[in-house]
Design an enzyme around this catalytic site. Sequence first.
Site, short mmCIF file in Angstrom:
data_model
loop_
_atom_site.label_atom_id
_atom_site.label_comp_id
_atom_site.label_asym_id
_atom_site.label_seq_id
_atom_site.Cartn_x
_atom_site.Cartn_y
_atom_site.Cartn_z
N ARG A 114 -24.95 -7.78 1.33
CA ARG A 114 -24.21 -9.02 1.63
C ARG A 114 -24.94 -9.73 2.76
NH1 ARG A 114 -17.70 -7.99 1.27
NH2 ARG A 114 -17.75 -6.30 -0.26
N LYS B 282 -4.07 10.52 7.79
CA LYS B 282 -5.05 11.29 8.55
C LYS B 282 -6.31 10.44 8.66
CE LYS B 282 -7.00 15.79 9.21
NZ LYS B 282 -6.62 15.68 10.62
N LEU C 120 -10.01 10.28 8.61
CA LEU C 120 -11.11 11.16 8.18
C LEU C 120 -12.37 10.86 8.99
CD1 LEU C 120 -10.49 11.16 4.32
CD2 LEU C 120 -9.57 12.70 6.03
N ARG D 87 -8.21 -7.12 -8.76
CA ARG D 87 -8.99 -8.36 -8.96
C ARG D 87 -10.46 -7.98 -9.10
NH1 ARG D 87 -11.48 -7.80 -4.10
NH2 ARG D 87 -10.14 -7.10 -2.40
N GLY E 185 -9.53 -5.01 5.98
CA GLY E 185 -9.77 -4.16 7.15
C GLY E 185 -8.86 -4.49 8.33
N LYS F 228 0.81 -1.22 0.00
CA LYS F 228 0.00 0.00 0.00
C LYS F 228 0.84 1.27 0.00
CE LYS F 228 -4.20 -1.61 2.03
NZ LYS F 228 -5.13 -1.15 3.05
P1 ADP Z 1 -8.25 -2.86 3.54
O1 ADP Z 1 -7.30 -3.13 2.42
O2 ADP Z 1 -7.85 -3.53 4.82
O3 ADP Z 1 -9.68 -3.06 3.15
P2 ADP Z 1 -8.49 0.03 3.09
O4 ADP Z 1 -7.33 0.94 2.99
O5 ADP Z 1 -9.17 -0.32 1.81
O6 ADP Z 1 -8.06 -1.30 3.88
O7 ADP Z 1 -9.57 0.65 4.07
C1 ADP Z 1 -10.72 -0.05 4.46
C2 ADP Z 1 -11.69 0.89 5.13
O8 ADP Z 1 -11.08 1.48 6.29
C3 ADP Z 1 -12.13 2.07 4.29
O9 ADP Z 1 -13.19 1.76 3.44
C4 ADP Z 1 -12.52 3.05 5.37
O10 ADP Z 1 -13.79 2.74 5.90
C5 ADP Z 1 -11.48 2.82 6.45
N1 ADP Z 1 -10.35 3.74 6.29
C6 ADP Z 1 -9.21 3.52 5.57
N2 ADP Z 1 -8.41 4.60 5.60
C7 ADP Z 1 -9.03 5.55 6.34
C8 ADP Z 1 -8.73 6.89 6.74
N3 ADP Z 1 -7.59 7.49 6.38
N4 ADP Z 1 -9.63 7.55 7.51
C9 ADP Z 1 -10.79 6.96 7.90
N5 ADP Z 1 -11.13 5.70 7.56
C10 ADP Z 1 -10.28 5.00 6.79
#
Ligand code: ADP
Length: 450
Positions: free
Chosen positions: A337, A201, A203, A291, A165, A116
């Site tokens: 889901r 950050k 959000l 994917r 997550g 990432k």
């Molecule tokens: P993963 O690969 O584990 O799914 P992601 O980077 O796609 O991780 O993030 C999954 C979820 O986590 C996002 O959809 C969001 O809900 C939360 N998230 C990720 N980054 C942030 C952030 N910087 N601020 C707030 N929530 C976040």
Amino acid sequence: MFDKILIANRGEIAMRVLRACKELGIPTVAVHSTADADAMHVRFADESVCIGPPAAKDSYLNIPSVLAACEITGADAVHPGYGFLSENARFAEILGEHNVHFIGPKPEHIRLMGDKIEAKRTAVRLGIPVVPGSEGGISSDEEAAKIAREIGFPVLVKAAAGGGGRGMKVVQTPEELSNALSTARAEAKAAFGDDAVYLEKYLQRPRHIEIQLLGDGKGNAIHLGERDCSLQRRHQKVWEESPSPALNTAARDAIGETVAKAMRELEYLGVGTVEFLYEDGKFFFIEMNTRIQVEHPVTEMVTDIDLIFEQIRVAAGAPLSLKQSDVKFHGHAIECRINAENPVSFRPSPGRIQHYHAPGGLGVRMDSAIYQGYSIPPYYDSLAAKLIVHGKTRTECLMRLKRALDEMVMDGIETTLPLHRALVREADIIDGNYHIHWLEQFLARGGMES
Ligand code: ADP
């Protein structure tokens, strides 16, 4: 075109790929663990091979076994679905070394986006806006503290190798930072074998909006609009829709073109999804998935494009069959889901489905691999079915979804159907007025207990 496709997956996504192969007239091979001998994907495939015991690491993740299944059956291509080996660059390379096609992106792009930190760097280079945070990995507590002060608390510690997550820690105050870093590192090391972490950050009220992409690996790439996946629990998506209630056509076209242009530059091959957080009219890249995704059907419903067909065609070397101007969006689609889990505690509830009735009628699609009498095994994820509903407008879609959810019966196990029945009746959901923390807040205030 391919002579025979082996599907290295199980459950609803294996069924989804099987259906596409049948329509294209391509013979199929299912692989399965001993726990899945009675599974629907095994019954539907032309041939099947048992590749190991129940634990995924010994079967669906076992590369030598999958490769042996290709050799035994003469399959010349592998569709990995999602999860399991779908984002394993080495697997894609090994298949290539054995003259078997991987139905997915080039290994270098899987590798690039799988890290990432590298993915974010690439996004910046390609002109895609990212969430403010550390430029690379965090090497010391001091460095983390300095960056956190600059971007402002709360911050999020994320694992470079993260997924599903996992490996994320929210940090509210400077005092918590050092602890959060070491816990996140330890968790990431245990889950992914890589303890690299970075800062972002955190959000407060963003939406999760992602763009579906399709490329032919030769510099042609288009976007298929967005999906709004803001309804999440523990960073896991629960409900997805397209279009997003928060975007208009101009905003969609602009972000879609930004990412399609980036994919043309990368010469990206296959389907992919660029995920963003969207707050105050601005997009912030979080990651790219290389994917097919669980929620791809909502895009199919509003574009009439079969993403698995397109994925197979471009993997076989065909140019894109569509130009951006051929992609027309119509109506609204929502996916729920339905997991085999308690709808309040979310504890997994594997077991035998005693009564099953799938909803039907205009605009109703069920993607699942279950049937009456089927036993959901305890070894894999708890996704039991995806209910996807389409309507001319969001209002019509919600009316239809409510009816379809009420019609559905899945007894014998606990499911998240009651959660979806509650959501479809909530004023904020009906108004499209929600963000990524909405569902957790709804559950915390006892939304499911009342
Ligand atoms: P993963 O690969 O584990 O799914 P992601 O980077 O796609 O991780 O993030 C999954 C979820 O986590 C996002 O959809 C969001 O809900 C939360 N998230 C990720 N980054 C942030 C952030 N910087 N601020 C707030 N929530 C976040």
